[in-house]
Design an enzyme around this catalytic site. Structure first.
Site, short mmCIF file in Angstrom:
data_model
loop_
_atom_site.label_atom_id
_atom_site.label_comp_id
_atom_site.label_asym_id
_atom_site.label_seq_id
_atom_site.Cartn_x
_atom_site.Cartn_y
_atom_site.Cartn_z
N TYR A 124 -38.17 7.57 -65.18
CA TYR A 124 -39.17 6.93 -66.03
C TYR A 124 -39.19 7.52 -67.42
O TYR A 124 -38.57 8.55 -67.68
CB TYR A 124 -40.55 7.05 -65.37
CG TYR A 124 -41.18 8.43 -65.49
CD1 TYR A 124 -40.74 9.49 -64.70
CD2 TYR A 124 -42.18 8.68 -66.42
CE1 TYR A 124 -41.31 10.75 -64.82
CE2 TYR A 124 -42.76 9.94 -66.55
CZ TYR A 124 -42.32 10.98 -65.74
OH TYR A 124 -42.87 12.22 -65.87
N ARG A 184 -32.59 8.99 -73.35
CA ARG A 184 -32.90 9.87 -72.21
C ARG A 184 -33.09 9.04 -70.93
O ARG A 184 -32.68 9.44 -69.84
CB ARG A 184 -34.16 10.71 -72.49
CG ARG A 184 -34.43 11.74 -71.38
CD ARG A 184 -35.55 12.70 -71.72
NE ARG A 184 -36.83 12.03 -71.81
CZ ARG A 184 -37.96 12.61 -72.20
NH1 ARG A 184 -37.95 13.89 -72.55
NH2 ARG A 184 -39.09 11.93 -72.25
N ARG A 205 -35.20 0.37 -45.55
CA ARG A 205 -35.34 1.81 -45.74
C ARG A 205 -34.19 2.58 -45.11
O ARG A 205 -33.92 2.45 -43.92
CB ARG A 205 -36.67 2.31 -45.15
CG ARG A 205 -36.93 3.77 -45.47
CD ARG A 205 -38.27 4.25 -44.93
NE ARG A 205 -38.49 5.65 -45.34
CZ ARG A 205 -37.96 6.70 -44.71
NH1 ARG A 205 -37.22 6.52 -43.64
NH2 ARG A 205 -38.18 7.91 -45.16
N HIS A 236 -31.97 6.49 -46.13
CA HIS A 236 -31.77 7.55 -47.12
C HIS A 236 -30.53 7.29 -47.98
O HIS A 236 -30.47 7.66 -49.14
CB HIS A 236 -31.66 8.93 -46.46
CG HIS A 236 -32.99 9.46 -46.00
ND1 HIS A 236 -33.77 8.82 -45.08
CD2 HIS A 236 -33.67 10.58 -46.36
CE1 HIS A 236 -34.88 9.51 -44.88
NE2 HIS A 236 -34.85 10.58 -45.65
N LYS A 265 -35.63 12.94 -65.64
CA LYS A 265 -37.05 12.53 -65.65
C LYS A 265 -37.31 11.64 -64.44
O LYS A 265 -37.47 10.42 -64.54
CB LYS A 265 -37.40 11.84 -66.97
CG LYS A 265 -38.88 11.91 -67.29
CD LYS A 265 -39.15 11.68 -68.76
CE LYS A 265 -40.63 11.45 -69.08
NZ LYS A 265 -41.53 12.51 -68.69
N GLU A 304 -41.68 25.57 -67.92
CA GLU A 304 -42.38 24.55 -68.72
C GLU A 304 -43.72 24.23 -68.07
O GLU A 304 -44.03 24.73 -66.99
CB GLU A 304 -41.52 23.29 -68.84
CG GLU A 304 -41.26 22.60 -67.52
CD GLU A 304 -40.46 21.30 -67.64
OE1 GLU A 304 -40.41 20.71 -68.74
OE2 GLU A 304 -39.91 20.86 -66.61
N LEU A 324 -37.39 19.75 -68.49
CA LEU A 324 -37.10 18.46 -69.12
C LEU A 324 -36.85 18.70 -70.61
O LEU A 324 -37.60 19.44 -71.26
CB LEU A 324 -38.30 17.51 -68.96
CG LEU A 324 -38.03 16.12 -69.53
CD1 LEU A 324 -37.09 15.33 -68.62
CD2 LEU A 324 -39.32 15.35 -69.72
N1 PDD Z 1 -44.34 14.11 -69.52
N2 PDD Z 1 -41.80 18.51 -69.23
C1 PDD Z 1 -42.28 17.70 -68.26
C2 PDD Z 1 -42.20 18.14 -66.86
C3 PDD Z 1 -42.86 16.47 -68.60
O1 PDD Z 1 -43.31 15.66 -67.64
C4 PDD Z 1 -42.95 16.09 -69.97
C5 PDD Z 1 -43.54 14.79 -70.42
C6 PDD Z 1 -42.44 16.98 -70.95
C7 PDD Z 1 -42.45 16.63 -72.41
O2 PDD Z 1 -41.51 15.63 -72.71
P1 PDD Z 1 -41.72 14.62 -73.92
O3 PDD Z 1 -41.97 15.46 -75.13
O4 PDD Z 1 -40.45 13.89 -73.99
O5 PDD Z 1 -42.91 13.75 -73.60
C8 PDD Z 1 -41.86 18.17 -70.54
C9 PDD Z 1 -44.81 12.77 -69.78
C10 PDD Z 1 -45.58 12.63 -71.06
C11 PDD Z 1 -45.53 12.25 -68.56
O6 PDD Z 1 -45.01 12.46 -67.47
O7 PDD Z 1 -46.58 11.63 -68.69
#
Ligand code: PDD
Length: 289
Positions: free
Chosen positions: A32, A51, A99, A101, A146, A178, A202
Site C-alpha cells: 500500500y 515505491r 484460500r 498459502h 510497504k 523506526e 521503510l
Molecule cells: N506510514 N515507517 C513506517 C513503518 C511507516 O509505516 C511509515 C509511513 C513511514 C514513513 O514513510 P513516509 O514518509 O513515506 O510516509 C516509516 C504511513 C503514513 C501509514 O502507514 O499510514
C-alpha cells in the site's frame, strides 16, 4: 457522493467491495501507499508511485497500470471527491482465489483500490511536539516492503497510545530502527542522524525529502544505525511521515529530551519542509487547515 477507485474504475465508494477470499483480506498479501494531498495536489507523487511499484514487484505482484495511468486515475479521484487537504490510501493485493498459502496459478488479476480521506495538518502536535515510548521491534526482516502485514506496527502503536503517547520508537536490541508508522531522527552536535534505508526500515518518502533538505541547506546529515544510548543523549529527536511531516519528539518513556521542547534544528527543518510542500502544491492558506 464519495468515490473510490476499484480496478481502474471510479465508482460510488459504498459500492467498492472486495471478495472474502481476496488475498489482502486473508493473508495481508499486498502492499500500500499513503499519499498526502495539499491544496488538491499530491505531494511527492512520483516517489510514492515508484515505491508502490517496487513494493509490489518485490512480492511478485505486477500492477496492471502504468505510473502515468495511475496518476491520471488518482487526479480524477481527487477532483470527483473534491479533496483539498487529506490523504489518498491506495493498495494492491494478489487478487481473489480459493484460500491457499501458495500464490494462485493462472490469470488472477490483482485487486487495486484507492480512496480519499479528509484530514488537516497536525498543527498542534507540530508546534508542541509529541511523546513516545520505546519498544522492541518484533517485525519481520523485510520492513523495506510497504506490506499490508502491519500487526507488529499496530501492537507497537497501540501500546504507545495506551501510555498516552503518539508513537512507539522500535529497536532491535540496542539499535533504533523506526517508529510504528514513521522514521526516527536524532540531532547531535548539529548533525542529523537517521537509520540507513535497508531491509530493517521503510525508506520513507518524507525521510528522503528531509535528508535532501539537510544537504541543500548545509546541515550535516548521516544515514547510519544509531543506538538507544545515542537516542538517550540526543540534543533533539523528531519523527517523519507523510501524515506527521517533521514532528518533534519531546519525551521518551517519560524522560524529557533536553528542555522538553522542540529543538531549533527541528524547527528549521519544519520550515524548510513547509516551503517544499508549497513549492510542489502551492501556498498553504491558513497553514493547510
Ligand atoms: N506510514 N515507517 C513506517 C513503518 C511507516 O509505516 C511509515 C509511513 C513511514 C514513513 O514513510 P513516509 O514518509 O513515506 O510516509 C516509516 C504511513 C503514513 C501509514 O502507514 O499510514
Amino acid at each position: 457522493m464519495e468515490y473510490a477507485l476499484l480496478n481502474g474504475e471510479i465508482i460510488d465508494r459504498s459500492e467498492a467491495k472486495v471478495d472474502v477470499e481476496d488475498r489482502g483480506y486473508q493473508f495481508g498479501d499486498g502492499v500500500y501507499e499513503v499519499i498526502r494531498v495539499y491544496n488538491g495536489k499530491m505531494f511527492t507523487l512520483t516517489e510514492h508511485l515508484k515505491r508502490f511499484a517496487n513494493s509490489a514487484e518485490s512480492i511478485g505482484i505486477s500492477i496492471p497500470f502504468s505510473i502515468v495511468e495511475l496518476t491520471e486515475m488518482l487526479e480524477e479521484l481527487l477532483l470527483k471527491n473534491n479533496l483539498q487537504t487529506g490523504n489518498i490510501y491506495m493498495q494492491v493485493t494478489r487478487g481473489t482465489a480459493p484460500r491457499n498459502h501458495l500464490f494462485p496459478t493462472g490469470n488472477v488479476p490483482p485487486t487495486i483500490v484507492a480512496y480519499t480521506i479528509k484530514g488537516v495538518r497536525p498543527l498542534e502536535n507540530l508546534k508542541s511536539g509529541v511523546k513516545a515510548i520505546l519498544t522492541e521491534d518484533i517485525r519481520w526482516l523485510r520492513c523495506d516492503i510497504k506490506s499490508l502485514n502491519l500487526l507488529g506496527n499496530l501492537l507497537a502503536k497501540q501500546k504507545a497510545s495506551e501510555q498516552g503517547c503518539f508513537e512507539a520508537i522500535q529497536h532491535r536490541g540496542q539499535d533504533v530502527t523506526e517508529g510504528s508508522s514513521s522514521n526516527i531522527f536524532i540531532v547531535k552536535n548539529g548533525t542529523v542522524i537517521t537509520h540507513e534505508s535497508n531491509h530493517l526500515i521503510l525508506k520513507g518518502i518524507t525521510k528522503d525529502v528531509i535528508v535532501d533538505l539537510c544537504k541543500k541547506n548545509n546541515i550535516p546529515v548521516l544515514e547510519r544505525t544509531f543506538s538507544l544510548a545515542e537516542l538517550g543523549e540526543a540534543d533533539e529527536v523528531f519523527l517523519s511521515s507523510t501524515t506527521a511531516e517533521v514532528m518533534p519528539v519531546i519525551e521518551i518513556d517519560g524522560n524529557k529530551i533536553k528542555s522538553g521542547n522542540p529543538g531549533p534544528l527541528t524547527r528549521n527543518l519544519q520550515e524548510f519542509f513547509k516551503k517544499e510542500i508549497e513549492k510542489q502544491c502551492g501556498v498553504l492558506v491558513n497553514n493547510g487547515i
